[in-house]
Design an enzyme around this catalytic site. Structure first.
Site, PDB file in Angstrom:
ATOM      1  N   HIS A  58      15.588  53.498  33.092  1.00  0.00           N
ATOM      2  CA  HIS A  58      15.514  53.734  34.529  1.00  0.00           C
ATOM      3  C   HIS A  58      16.139  55.095  34.793  1.00  0.00           C
ATOM      4  CE1 HIS A  58      14.260  49.589  35.480  1.00  0.00           C
ATOM      5  NE2 HIS A  58      14.973  49.291  34.404  1.00  0.00           N
ATOM      6  N   ARG A  62      15.855  56.588  37.698  1.00  0.00           N
ATOM      7  CA  ARG A  62      16.332  56.473  39.092  1.00  0.00           C
ATOM      8  C   ARG A  62      15.792  57.535  40.043  1.00  0.00           C
ATOM      9  NH1 ARG A  62      17.637  51.346  38.474  1.00  0.00           N
ATOM     10  NH2 ARG A  62      19.645  50.944  37.474  1.00  0.00           N
ATOM     11  N   ASP A 104       8.807  46.046  36.865  1.00  0.00           N
ATOM     12  CA  ASP A 104      10.113  45.730  36.292  1.00  0.00           C
ATOM     13  C   ASP A 104      11.150  45.554  37.393  1.00  0.00           C
ATOM     14  OD1 ASP A 104      11.807  45.398  33.951  1.00  0.00           O
ATOM     15  OD2 ASP A 104      12.786  47.238  34.622  1.00  0.00           O
ATOM     16  N   HIS A 131       8.409  41.931  33.076  1.00  0.00           N
ATOM     17  CA  HIS A 131       9.808  41.547  33.312  1.00  0.00           C
ATOM     18  C   HIS A 131       9.741  40.063  33.611  1.00  0.00           C
ATOM     19  CE1 HIS A 131      13.867  41.916  35.402  1.00  0.00           C
ATOM     20  NE2 HIS A 131      13.427  40.738  35.812  1.00  0.00           N
ATOM     21  N   ASP A 180      16.750  49.404  28.177  1.00  0.00           N
ATOM     22  CA  ASP A 180      16.838  49.021  29.593  1.00  0.00           C
ATOM     23  C   ASP A 180      17.992  49.784  30.262  1.00  0.00           C
ATOM     24  OD1 ASP A 180      16.358  47.916  32.038  1.00  0.00           O
ATOM     25  OD2 ASP A 180      16.977  45.879  31.519  1.00  0.00           O
ATOM     26  N   HIS A 189      24.350  52.930  37.122  1.00  0.00           N
ATOM     27  CA  HIS A 189      24.789  52.722  38.499  1.00  0.00           C
ATOM     28  C   HIS A 189      26.033  53.559  38.743  1.00  0.00           C
ATOM     29  CE1 HIS A 189      21.995  49.495  39.383  1.00  0.00           C
ATOM     30  NE2 HIS A 189      22.315  48.912  38.240  1.00  0.00           N
TER      31      HIS A 189
END
Lengths: 308, 434
Positions: free
Chosen positions: B62, B64, B152, B179, B305, B309
């Site tokens: 990811h 983002r 996902d 997913h 994965d 964050h």
């Protein structure tokens, strides 16, 4: 002797010696609660702040009185009236409260782990007054205190906990506390409210309430929350009551001198019949008195003379 | 511009060989692979005792961007990838906006071209906005460069819609990445349902929440003939379903993450929000099954994965924290420490799971080393050990439960199109790159 940590977040990490120390200390504290002049200077100049993110009358009042009887200053913060409603994080709220000079923060929070999060953030002692479905150690301790006071021992007692085990922090603290002190814990409730692998905590899961109550010395009836029915976790209150209500007939299955407990607030006629709740075997109001004594003991052991 | 990688063990997943060879790189391409190569004027990289592999591919990250640049950007995420030994990543479309049309696929590719350090292959959404209501324009997205399709993070709940998506993707010959999560079983959960969730009082996500969907998507794949790839397999039951499906000849592939073969739900004890991932950390039995699946080929791919964050987002109550951990910069070390050093996977198998297999699933011309191929090369030093230090991460996300862990077997050099971008765990600045 003293407690090992600066906090009380749960009974899972308490040793039998620590639990015994708290219960013995609470015995002395109960003497103060029963006096006409309920005040000792032990915690004069110390500050206890209660931070409650969930509504609670009993636990909060109990902690505040416990602090006041020991001459500590107390302030209560309710989530709805604080900056929490302005989006401040739990940690920031706690840091600000601690910065004002709190010695103990008593936290009630709807989410599991909140007390541990605070304990890791603050220098002040943190007492968990209930975090989600995790633990409620002062309630567990007052249950143990009441049982020990009435029965003279904890070892070998048969303890039945009835109801919504899944969402109950009281059940978890009770299981840790009782089993650590050598008592046997049996659980009964709807299978949809029985959390997975709970027997691995050391309790016995019974297939029905009768099995759990057989020869029990202590019966702890948990509150069934109607919102669990709305969530579809059990079909209805009528059936719940028929299958799991602790009534006079079922109480006869237990030992003749079995104690009946309830952490409150009660749904009379649903999980417990009114005659049983108010009957001779009920120690529900004594639990409330003992709660103050146990909380005084916790405050004293964490920040009083016996503290580190 | 000539460069020779000398004396390393060259891992060739296509031939299935690990042989001591030299590689000559000329102008960003592999020119020759042979013994005792020497060319006048060529720079020499001493790879003695090290494994020289095709550039590693992480098919599940990811990045983002767009929308969540505080967590990660294409710039930082691709640097995290390079530092972790990866030369290519496939990025998931659950950005804001969701990558659900050709223009957005194009914009990710353009951003990656201008600011990215490694190759970036976008995964497009299956449904518009990943809302699970109507198909996104997969044909347009495929033409614009999407290598696969996935919702996902927000699984396609409607089986009829998923079936149509598979029929459509089969026509395009693109894989769907599932997913696998049945939300009615997982809703409100924040960790694996079992002993630890019961002790902690956290609502659990049962293993069957994943397995129900793995079973559904295997059946749909079997019926439609679509290539389906099961993302982040975490349970023993999923591995069993995959094993049965593979034995029947269903075109289903699967990946596992380093955290699912390293940690169990015991890691959640103490409420460390860096252990909050979806699917959740499972039990010892599940972990063993995932390892077995990787070893015997039921699981084809190791993917991270990577889900960065911000510190603030994770520094909250466990139930309130978002799912995900930053995985790019610890992946190789975990593969080596947990799987290769322990004999679960051979070095060849481990590297195949991070090169050729994801390349084949995504249909990208990567994952192999042969004369003429792009000089995307990762050199792994099996003797190199280090302590995981999130402060040294090149990515923005520092949310790793592996901080302080000693890992042995680390990426030592990352080369992209003949350019060295990482050496000895340190990214090279533009002017240092050769």
């Amino acid at each position: 002797m003293r407690l090992r940590g600066k906090d009380m977040v749960g009974l899972r990490n308490s040793t039998a010696q620590e639990i015994e120390l708290i219960l013995n200390t609470a015995e002395a504290m109960k003497g103060i609660v029963n006096r006409q002049i309920k005040k000792v200077p032990t915690l004069r100049g110390r500050t206890v702040i209660t931070v409650f993110y969930e509504a609670s009358t009993r636990t909060r009042t109990s902690f505040e009185l416990a602090a006041k009887y020991l001459s500590a200053d107390t302030v209560g913060v309710a989530a709805a009236t604080s900056s929490v409603s302005k989006g401040e994080s739990l940690k920031d709220t706690a840091r600000n409260i601690a910065a004002m000079g709190a010695d103990v923060v008593v936290l009630r929070h709807p989410m599991a782990g909140a007390a541990e999060l605070l304990a890791g953030t603050l220098k002040a002692s943190v007492i968990n007054a209930g975090d989600g479905a995790h633990e409620h150690p002062s309630q567990g301790l007052l249950d143990l205190f009441t049982a020990r006071e009435k029965k003279g021992r904890l070892e070998g007692l048969k303890v039945a906990i009835i109801g919504d085990i899944m969402h109950s922090r009281v059940a978890r603290s009770d299981i840790w506390g009782y089993t650590r002190m050598g008592a046997e814990v049996r659980l009964a409730g709807p299978s949809t409210l029985m959390p997975k692998d709970i027997e691995k905590m050391g309790a016995k899961v019974c297939g029905n309430i009768e099995e759990a109550l057989a020869d029990a010395d202590v019966i702890n009836v948990l509150r069934i929350q109607t919102e669990r029915q709305q969530q579809g976790l059990f079909p209805g209150l009528r059936e719940y009551s028929r299958m799991f209500c602790v009534n006079r007939e079922r109480l006869r299955l237990a030992a003749p001198d079995a104690l009946l407990m309830h952490p409150g607030p009660m749904n009379r006629g649903i999980e417990i019949s009114p005659d049983v709740a108010d009957g001779l075997q009920s120690v529900i109001t004594e639990q409330v008195t003992n709660g103050v004594a146990v909380r005084m003991a916790l405050l004293y052991l964490l920040i009083g003379g016996g503290a580190r | 511009m000539k460069l020779i990688i000398k004396g390393g063990l060259v891992v060739d997943p296509v031939a299935g060989s690990v042989l001591k060879k030299d590689i000559l790189v000329v102008d960003g391409k592999v020119a020759r692979i042979g013994s005792n190569l020497s060319v006048d004027g060529a720079a020499v990289i001493d790879a003695a005792g090290r494994l020289v592999a095709p550039g590693l591919i992480d098919m599940h990250v990811h990045l983002r961007e767009p929308g969540f640049e505080a967590k990660e950007t294409i710039y930082t995420g691709t640097r995290a990838a390079a530092r972790g030994g990866f030369t290519a990543v496939a990025c998931m479309p659950n950005t804001n906006p969701v990558i659900d049309n050709a223009a957005l696929v194009g914009s990710v590719i353009n951003s990656a071209r201008s600011g990215g350090l490694v190759h970036v292959y976008p995964v497009g959404a299956i449904t518009r906005g990943s809302r699970g209501e109507e198909l996104a324009e997969m044909g347009d997205m495929a033409e614009a460069g999407a290598v696969a399709f996935s919702d996902d993070g927000t699984p396609v709940a409607n089986a009829g819609l998923m079936r149509r998506a598979m029929q459509y993707a089969a026509m395009l010959d693109k894989p769907l990445i599932s997913h696998s999560e049945e939300k009615s079983l997982s809703a409100g959960g924040s960790m694996h349902e079992g002993r630890v969730s019961t002790i902690l009082g956290l609502k659990g996500i049962p293993a069957c929440a994943e397995e129900v969907m793995v079973a559904r998507d295997i059946l749909l794949a079997e019926e439609t003939g679509c290539r389906v790839h099961i993302a982040h397999v975490s349970t023993a039951g999923s591995v069993r379903l995959l094993r049965e499906a593979r034995a029947r000849g269903v075109r289903v592939s699967a990946e596992a993450t380093p955290h699912h073969f390293t940690l169990t739900d015991e890691a959640v004890m103490g409420f460390d929000t860096f252990t909050k991932v979806n699917p959740p950390l499972r039990t010892e039995d599940d972990l063993a099954a995932v390892k077995q699946g990787l070893a015997d080929g039921v699981i084809d791919v190791i993917a991270t994965d990577h889900a960065p964050h911000t510190a603030e987002e994770k520094d909250v109550e466990y139930e309130r924290a978002p799912f995900g951990l930053a995985g790019l910069e610890t992946a190789v070390g975990l593969v080596w420490t947990e799987l290769v050093a322990t004999g679960v996977l051979t070095p060849l198998r481990a590297i195949t799971c991070m090169t050729l297999n994801p390349a084949r699933i995504l249909g990208i011309p990567k994952g192999a080393l042969a004369p003429g191929s792009d000089a995307d090369i990762t050199i792994i030093d099996p003797a190199l050990a280090g302590v995981v230090d999130p402060a040294k991460f090149a990515g923005k996300g520092r949310n790793t439960p592996f901080a302080g862990r000693v890992l042995k077997g680390l990426p030592w050099l990352t080369m992209i199109s003949g350019k060295i971008v990482m050496r000895g765990g340190v990214l090279l600045e533009e002017n240092q790159q050769q």
